[in-house]
Design a protein around this motif. Structure first.
Motif, short mmCIF file in Angstrom:
data_model
loop_
_atom_site.label_atom_id
_atom_site.label_comp_id
_atom_site.label_asym_id
_atom_site.label_seq_id
_atom_site.Cartn_x
_atom_site.Cartn_y
_atom_site.Cartn_z
N THR A 37 0.83 -1.19 0.00
CA THR A 37 0.00 0.00 0.00
C THR A 37 0.87 1.25 0.00
OG1 THR A 37 -1.69 -1.16 1.25
CG2 THR A 37 -1.79 1.24 1.28
N ALA A 66 -6.41 3.37 0.41
CA ALA A 66 -7.20 2.63 -0.57
C ALA A 66 -8.23 1.76 0.14
CB ALA A 66 -6.29 1.76 -1.43
N PRO A 67 -9.39 1.56 -0.49
CA PRO A 67 -9.76 2.10 -1.80
C PRO A 67 -9.97 3.61 -1.77
CG PRO A 67 -11.65 1.06 -0.77
CD PRO A 67 -10.48 0.75 0.11
N ILE A 68 -9.99 4.22 -2.94
CA ILE A 68 -10.18 5.66 -3.02
C ILE A 68 -11.64 6.03 -2.82
CG2 ILE A 68 -10.10 7.62 -4.64
CD1 ILE A 68 -7.48 6.52 -5.70
N THR A 103 -8.03 0.53 -5.92
CA THR A 103 -8.61 1.85 -5.65
C THR A 103 -10.13 1.88 -5.79
OG1 THR A 103 -8.36 2.52 -7.97
CG2 THR A 103 -6.51 3.00 -6.47
N ARG A 394 -6.96 11.96 -7.23
CA ARG A 394 -6.48 11.01 -6.23
C ARG A 394 -5.96 9.74 -6.88
NH1 ARG A 394 -8.03 8.46 -1.38
NH2 ARG A 394 -5.79 8.23 -1.56
N PHE A 395 -6.62 9.29 -7.96
CA PHE A 395 -6.18 8.07 -8.64
C PHE A 395 -4.79 8.26 -9.24
CE2 PHE A 395 -5.78 5.51 -12.49
CZ PHE A 395 -6.06 4.23 -12.01
N TYR A 398 -2.23 8.53 -6.55
CA TYR A 398 -2.06 7.30 -5.80
C TYR A 398 -0.85 6.51 -6.26
CZ TYR A 398 -3.38 2.83 -3.62
OH TYR A 398 -3.39 1.68 -2.89
#
Length: 567
Positions: A37, A66-68, A103, A394-395, A398
């Motif tokens: 993570t 995570a998950p987002i 995510t 955010r993705f 990440y």
């Protein structure tokens, strides 16, 4: 030799026509290897809600970890496919399958081959049915980013980055010039530029057949007169050879850089020529190169080479695949130009048969070489169609931590001896680091058929030298490029050939009309002068026609864009 009408017809088709290519990527699907993570970002702001595991939330989105999102969301990403031999659906790569699963953010990927990218992109924008985001290196040019931002197609992402992208923000802080590169004329940030910082500061290399030189008792040329003599000797002693070959024009999108690999010849006459015929000299003056005495002299030299059969007659129509075949199979080329010498177009077994040709001296004895900016524009931008754009931010953020970044750029971490996909394996030479397993590709698998475990060249990645040096052992291809840069570094221009000019929306609208006509006219005329001659007789009319096309205003727009930032 091509006649005038044939050349004009071919080049016009290359420049104006858009070939629609249907490309289907295929490959294998493997079970993703668990990945640690990422480093969690600190919670920011008053969210008003908390998840069952204690993480703060904004609506459906978690602010850290995570998950987002709690409930799965889907987005549509569209972009330029930089390498047509690689998959167009990044969702088929193991790393992105893993990221999307981890995510809870699903991406529908649509990467378009270069031949049809401009048409597809323009039709998409005109229809108003934009993707949620543009994704991939150079999917948008600087000019397009500024125009689409001003038109409301793209959204300003600076506030979203500041609030939701701690990993990317750390990279922005490490590279203080980065924001200046991506920021548009209106002061907003609509894009992320991609980069992998390996310390490279120039683009092209001049490469010559050392085996032929040695066989003939010749030295490496140091100026254009010596190069001419060497090419003549190649032709006389190797009658079936191509003394010089290159890519005259690769790509037909004037909003992106196209390869004109012969530019080092123009450097030798003191011209730092560029795709748009706009250069910044070392006195900080912006010039239009294609009307200078130096450019004219360089073109006359190219005509002389072509007329005497010293330039491959197929340079105007060939692509990289054909040129590579001439180097690898026919082994018929004396001089060519490429990004690097080794680990590229020539076979590994032939690498020692070629060597670098240095920056040739100009008639005044000067040596120049075009420097290059390391950032590639248009790697990521969110459109106004995207719902909850903070989730997209955010993705992308990440995977911008130290765990994922090297894998995004070079492949998933795999055990020693891994051969199923292009990936990273433990380095034997540098324990504790990883190296690409390129030497382990099965003999019965072509490079284009060897599936990628990660986006690699197709991803929006901001990979700093700090992270590179920490995790990645020096690759053979990187070492080859480092050697190329070392050859030309003493002669680099003050300003990069791909300098990011900043235009207002009104300037961009005017520039787009001027640039297409001017650049296409120069390319067509220049190519015809090389193949058929006639430059001296036509020069005055050429200058007058450029005047009618608005070349003075074209240059003025670039000067204004440069001076508002640099002076």
């Amino acid at each position: 030799m091509q006649n005038k009408s044939t050349f004009t017809r071919i080049l016009t088709l290359v420049l104006v026509s858009m070939l629609l290519v249907v490309f289907t990527a295929c490959g294998q699907t493997t079970t993703p290897k668990p990945t640690a993570t990422p480093t969690k970002a600190p919670a920011q702001g008053d969210t008003g809600s908390t998840s069952g595991d204690g993480r703060e939330m904004e609506g459906n989105m978690y602010l850290t970890g995570a998950p987002i999102v709690k409930d799965q969301v889907s987005y549509y990403f569209m972009g330029l496919q930089m390498n047509n031999t690689r998959p167009g659906n990044l969702g088929d790569t193991e790393l992105f399958m893993h990221l999307m699963d981890e995510t809870n953010v699903k991406i529908d990927w649509d990467l378009i081959p270069q031949a049809s990218w401009t048409e597809k992109k323009n039709l998409t924008i005109a229809s108003g049915e934009y993707p949620d985001a543009f994704y991939g290196p150079k999917s948008l040019s600087h000019d397009e980013v500024q125009k689409y931002g001003a038109d409301g197609v793209l959204i300003d992402i600076e506030g979203l980055l500041d609030k939701y992208a701690p990993n990317i923000n750390a990279i922005r802080k490490e590279y203080p010039q980065y924001d200046g590169f991506v920021r548009s004329m209106d002061g907003k940030i609509y894009q992320l530029a991609t980069f992998t910082d390996e310390g490279f500061d120039s683009h092209i290399s001049s490469i010559i057949n050392k085996e032929w030189l040695d066989n003939l008792g010749l030295s490496i040329p140091t100026n254009t007169d010596e190069l001419y003599s060497v090419l003549k000797a190649f032709k006389e002693n190797y009658p079936d050879s191509l003394p010089m070959s290159f890519l005259y024009q690769e790509g037909n999108d004037l909003n992106r850089e196209v390869k004109r690999d012969f530019r080092p010849i123009y450097y030798a006459f003191g011209v730092n020529d560029t795709p748009f015929y706009i250069a910044i000299d070392d006195n900080d003056e912006v010039i239009f190169t294609a009307t200078t005495d130096e450019w004219k002299a360089a073109t006359a030299y190219m005509r002389k080479l072509y007329a005497e059969g010293l330039i491959d007659p197929e340079v105007f129509t060939q692509d990289r695949t054909l040129l590579t075949n001439k180097l690898r199979t026919q082994k018929s080329v004396g001089v060519y130009f490429d990004y690097r010498k080794d680990n590229s177009m020539i076979l590994e077994e032939d690498q020692e048969k070629f060597t670098f040709m240095p920056a040739l001296k100009s008639p005044e004895g000067k040596q120049i070489w075009a420097s290059a900016a390391s950032f590639a524009e248009g790697g990521f931008a969110i459109t106004s169609k995207a719902k909850n754009p903070e989730v997209i931010i955010r993705f992308v953020d990440y995977y911008h931590n130290e765990e994922y970044l090297p894998q995004m750029a070079f492949g998933m971490y795999k055990p020693a001896g891994w051969t199923e996909t292009e990936a990273l394996i433990p380095s034997e030479k540098e324990p504790g680091k990883y190296e690409v397993n390129s030497g382990l590709r099965p003999e019965n698998v072509e490079p284009s058929d060897w599936f990628m475990s990660a986006p690699i060249s197709q991803g929006c990645v901001l990979l700093s030298k700090t992270v590179m040096d920490k995790y990645i052992a020096e690759k053979a291809s990187s070492l080859a490029k480092t050697r190329a840069c070392e050859v030309y570094r003493p002669h680099l221009s003050k300003w990069p050939y791909n300098y990011a000019f900043k235009f207002s929306a009104e300037e961009l609208e005017e520039l787009s009309l001027l640039q297409t006509d001017i650049v296409q006219y120069v390319i067509q005329t220049h190519g015809r002068w090389i193949s058929d001659g006639g430059m001296e007789a036509e020069w005055d009319d050429y200058i007058k026609h450029l005047d009618r096309l608005g070349v003075d205003r074209y240059l003025e727009l670039y000067k204004t864009a440069f001076e508002r930032v640099e002076k």
